[in-house]
Scaffold this motif. Sequence first.
Motif, PDB file in Angstrom:
ATOM      1  N   SER A  55       0.827  -1.233  -0.050  1.00  0.00           N
ATOM      2  CA  SER A  55       0.017  -0.058  -0.040  1.00  0.00           C
ATOM      3  C   SER A  55       0.953   1.301   0.097  1.00  0.00           C
ATOM      4  O   SER A  55       2.006   1.303   0.238  1.00  0.00           O
ATOM      5  CB  SER A  55      -0.828   0.038   1.249  1.00  0.00           C
ATOM      6  OG  SER A  55      -0.188   0.193   2.227  1.00  0.00           O
ATOM      7  N   THR A  57       0.003   5.115   0.972  1.00  0.00           N
ATOM      8  CA  THR A  57      -0.992   6.162   1.093  1.00  0.00           C
ATOM      9  C   THR A  57      -0.514   7.465   1.595  1.00  0.00           C
ATOM     10  O   THR A  57       0.522   7.756   2.321  1.00  0.00           O
ATOM     11  CB  THR A  57      -1.503   5.711   2.570  1.00  0.00           C
ATOM     12  OG1 THR A  57      -2.141   4.558   2.459  1.00  0.00           O
ATOM     13  CG2 THR A  57      -2.917   6.400   2.956  1.00  0.00           C
ATOM     14  N   GLU A  90       3.309  11.794  -6.157  1.00  0.00           N
ATOM     15  CA  GLU A  90       2.187  11.444  -7.010  1.00  0.00           C
ATOM     16  C   GLU A  90       2.460  11.686  -8.422  1.00  0.00           C
ATOM     17  O   GLU A  90       3.173  12.654  -8.829  1.00  0.00           O
ATOM     18  CB  GLU A  90       0.963  12.511  -6.999  1.00  0.00           C
ATOM     19  CG  GLU A  90       0.356  12.259  -5.488  1.00  0.00           C
ATOM     20  CD  GLU A  90      -0.756  13.047  -5.374  1.00  0.00           C
ATOM     21  OE1 GLU A  90      -1.809  12.740  -5.144  1.00  0.00           O
ATOM     22  OE2 GLU A  90      -0.467  14.387  -5.267  1.00  0.00           O
ATOM     23  N   PRO A  96      -0.767   2.829  -7.658  1.00  0.00           N
ATOM     24  CA  PRO A  96      -1.574   3.942  -7.026  1.00  0.00           C
ATOM     25  C   PRO A  96      -1.369   4.164  -5.665  1.00  0.00           C
ATOM     26  O   PRO A  96      -0.730   3.493  -4.829  1.00  0.00           O
ATOM     27  CB  PRO A  96      -3.173   3.164  -7.176  1.00  0.00           C
ATOM     28  CG  PRO A  96      -2.738   1.684  -7.189  1.00  0.00           C
ATOM     29  CD  PRO A  96      -1.511   1.336  -7.713  1.00  0.00           C
ATOM     30  N   GLN A  98      -3.149   6.083  -2.490  1.00  0.00           N
ATOM     31  CA  GLN A  98      -4.388   6.419  -1.813  1.00  0.00           C
ATOM     32  C   GLN A  98      -4.165   7.673  -1.246  1.00  0.00           C
ATOM     33  O   GLN A  98      -3.086   8.057  -0.522  1.00  0.00           O
ATOM     34  CB  GLN A  98      -4.873   5.433  -0.853  1.00  0.00           C
ATOM     35  CG  GLN A  98      -5.124   3.792  -1.621  1.00  0.00           C
ATOM     36  CD  GLN A  98      -5.453   2.868  -0.554  1.00  0.00           C
ATOM     37  OE1 GLN A  98      -4.810   2.928   0.742  1.00  0.00           O
ATOM     38  NE2 GLN A  98      -6.358   1.971  -0.732  1.00  0.00           N
ATOM     39  N   THR A  99      -5.308   8.513  -1.007  1.00  0.00           N
ATOM     40  CA  THR A  99      -5.080   9.746  -0.118  1.00  0.00           C
ATOM     41  C   THR A  99      -6.017   9.518   0.953  1.00  0.00           C
ATOM     42  O   THR A  99      -6.970   8.801   1.053  1.00  0.00           O
ATOM     43  CB  THR A  99      -5.631  10.846  -1.038  1.00  0.00           C
ATOM     44  OG1 THR A  99      -7.116  10.851  -1.351  1.00  0.00           O
ATOM     45  CG2 THR A  99      -4.748  11.103  -2.144  1.00  0.00           C
ATOM     46  N   ALA A 100      -5.783   9.920   2.346  1.00  0.00           N
ATOM     47  CA  ALA A 100      -6.413   9.738   3.471  1.00  0.00           C
ATOM     48  C   ALA A 100      -6.142  11.293   4.004  1.00  0.00           C
ATOM     49  O   ALA A 100      -5.140  11.883   3.922  1.00  0.00           O
ATOM     50  CB  ALA A 100      -5.880   8.906   4.124  1.00  0.00           C
TER      51      ALA A 100
END
Length: 127
Positions: A55, A57, A90, A96, A98-100
């Motif tokens: 992942s 993020t 980015e 990919p 993810q944004t949080a």
Amino acid sequence: MTETPSWTAFIKAAEIAGPPRPSLAWAKAKRTQMKVFDDRVEIGSWTLKHSDVTSATLYQTQSGIKNRVFEIATPDQTVQINFNPGTSPEGHLPYPIQTAPFPKGLAVFRIIFWLFIAAIITAAIFT
């Protein structure tokens, strides 16, 4: 012949998992270049292979003072990265992101901390 990274950025990185939070790990964090290659990311002596990433993020504030912490997780290691303003991973990584939301409590803590430091410096200058 030396391999040239496709992207680099000066960063501060620590081995921390989960949402960003105050930690002594940030005091001992690596201050180094993050180098992105075709098959891996190098952060100082750490090497994170793109194929091992489970992942990625990007925690960021939605308004106000910009706070951004990027986390890359592999089965063996999780690294959080703090970029200089205006720098973002980015578009530079093959997986990919993810944004949080950045934790609001931590954002407030950072503002209060820097106001406190400014007050101490001001008091030292004018006393």
